[in-house]
Design a protein around this motif. Structure first.
Motif: not given
Length: 72
Positions: A15-18, A49-52, A26-28
């Motif tokens: 999976x790619x990192x945000x 980002x869309x998935x997040x 941290x991104x979350x």
């Protein structure tokens, strides 16, 4: 045959990192602090980002941080 191999490789990719230089947690935390009114724009940044933005993980973190916004 080629299509089968290509889809097989896509499933095996990590999976790619945000944001590659930051851990996803941290991104979350960062995105959780952004006003929800900006989420439509953030969802255009990338598929990740869309998935997040659509994930329950983000909204759970917002709740843990006590971030609430009134809807009009």
């Amino acid at each position: 045959m080629f299509l089968f191999r290509m889809s097989e490789n896509m499933e095996q990719s990590p999976p790619s990192l945000l944001i590659p230089s930051l851990p996803d947690d941290v991104t979350v935390d960062i995105v959780a602090r952004v006003p929800r009114s900006h989420y439509p724009s953030l969802s255009l940044v990338s598929k990740s980002f869309r998935k997040l933005i659509a994930s329950t993980k983000l909204y759970k973190r917002r709740s843990q941080l006590g971030i609430t916004e009134h809807s009009v």
